[in-house]
Design an enzyme around this catalytic site. Sequence first.
Site, short mmCIF file in Angstrom:
data_model
loop_
_atom_site.label_atom_id
_atom_site.label_comp_id
_atom_site.label_asym_id
_atom_site.label_seq_id
_atom_site.Cartn_x
_atom_site.Cartn_y
_atom_site.Cartn_z
N GLU A 1 0.93 -1.30 0.17
CA GLU A 1 -0.05 -0.13 -0.20
C GLU A 1 0.87 1.35 -0.14
OE1 GLU A 1 -2.99 0.03 2.96
OE2 GLU A 1 -3.83 -1.81 2.28
N GLU B 1 -5.52 -8.42 1.30
CA GLU B 1 -5.94 -8.22 2.59
C GLU B 1 -7.71 -7.94 2.38
OE1 GLU B 1 -4.29 -4.99 4.68
OE2 GLU B 1 -2.19 -5.74 4.25
C1 GCO Z 1 -3.04 -2.13 5.44
C2 GCO Z 1 -2.79 -2.41 6.26
C3 GCO Z 1 -2.96 -2.99 7.53
C4 GCO Z 1 -4.17 -2.54 8.26
C5 GCO Z 1 -5.36 -2.89 7.76
C6 GCO Z 1 -6.79 -2.34 8.61
O1 GCO Z 1 -2.15 -2.61 4.60
O2 GCO Z 1 -3.86 -1.53 5.10
O3 GCO Z 1 -1.87 -3.47 5.79
O4 GCO Z 1 -1.76 -2.88 8.20
O5 GCO Z 1 -3.96 -2.87 9.58
O6 GCO Z 1 -5.56 -2.51 6.47
O7 GCO Z 1 -6.59 -0.88 8.39
#
Ligand code: GCO
Length: 449
Positions: free
Chosen positions: A176, A356
């Site tokens: 990200e 994710e």
């Molecule tokens: C992301 C994040 C996580 C966060 C999750 C929830 O990549 O956004 O990898 O670290 O904890 O998205 O907000």
Amino acid sequence: MSCEFELDSAELEPLLRPGFIFGMATAAYQIEGAASEDGRSDSVWDVFCRQRGNIRNGDSGDIACDHYHRWQQDVSLLSDLGVDAYRFSISWSRVLPEDSAGMNQKGMAFYCRLVDELLSAGIRPLVTLHHWDLPQYLQEQGGWTQRRTAYRFAEFAELVATQFAKTVDFYTTINEPWCVAFLGHRLGVHAPGIRQDAAAFAAAHHLLLGHGMAVRELRSSAPHAEVGIVLNGGPSHPASPSDEDAAAALLAESEQIHLFTDAVLLGEYPEALAGKIASCLQAGDLDVIAERCDYLGWNYYTRNVVRAAARGTFELLPSNEFPVTDMGWEVYPEGLREVLESLDRRYDLPPLYVTENGSAFPDAVVRGTVNDVDRIAYLQSHLRIVADLVREGFDIRGYICWSLMDNFEWAEGYSKRFGLVHVDYETQERIVKDSGRAFARLMSCKADF
Ligand code: GCO
């Protein structure tokens, strides 16, 4: 097979075919703790957490889930749950704690033990090189706003790939980059807490450059590994039918998504934003950034509702047209379809992974169990979209749930729980939530199809 504690496996059948990967994810700073143990030095997140007012309740990742000490137990948990894969990240400042010094053997040894344990449990390690925890010594030299950080990242990638040449066959360069660039450098709500538009675009470019350079390093040091990047975002919907809001939604989408996907998949920046990158761009950069990836990882949580704001900018509005999670994020599974379909129209996509997806809810432990029906429903509705897309011919190769366990949720500290496993931060006891059990049962159905 559908009652409220179960995921309906018949509906999810396309995901139960051989080869599809189910996993769970974490990130180093969010779970490891042991912040100054065995030679680890500060990352930008350690420093950001110490500055008052940045993190809810003044929390930090100093102890987190104490995974640095409890990794064996956590691997057994993964094994009991029956995952195919575990997505985790490596802390750069644990492995390279000092500027221009060599590898920290003790820090690297931790990841070697973890990888070996995963492999002996039959779990595939999916390694992320950068999940936001830049070493502070690099931040002091300008961090991601500086070109040299991309070069340093490529060196780190080479070091890791060489170490795991025989054991790891799946790498994500950067997780990200939008969050690092924009939450970290424009809005200042994430480390390093900078509030400057130009810094955000400089960071975006150097993160992408670092990605491309790391892909090249990984190709030569880990030629058999699958290599890619993980991007994020949902569709941006205009807050009203006005032309202004429609334009604002397009701008939001270009900034959050196309700035990154155009660069990686087309080797160009969206026209509307190219001017903001121009001062950092050098000849050949876009070729490096567009180095071919074996997959694209997508993280999806919710949609954005966007309104036009002053001077041609936009703002994201809180919206509760749909039920919201504890983050205030709408549960909007259709957004996953919308975003992947729009990517598919715009690009010739490589294979995809949902790297994710998950939700925070205020879980309660009652007599040793956590009956998190909302999270089960969230999972079911999003998995259903993934299954439908696979049925329709999308090459989606895996679904990785965020997260294995409750952990340090960045600016929200420990107040938001995303885990399939509950963590008691006083005792570090782990309790598998009903959602974890439901996910485990789903994964165990694989064999039946
Ligand atoms: C992301 C994040 C996580 C966060 C999750 C929830 O990549 O956004 O990898 O670290 O904890 O998205 O907000």
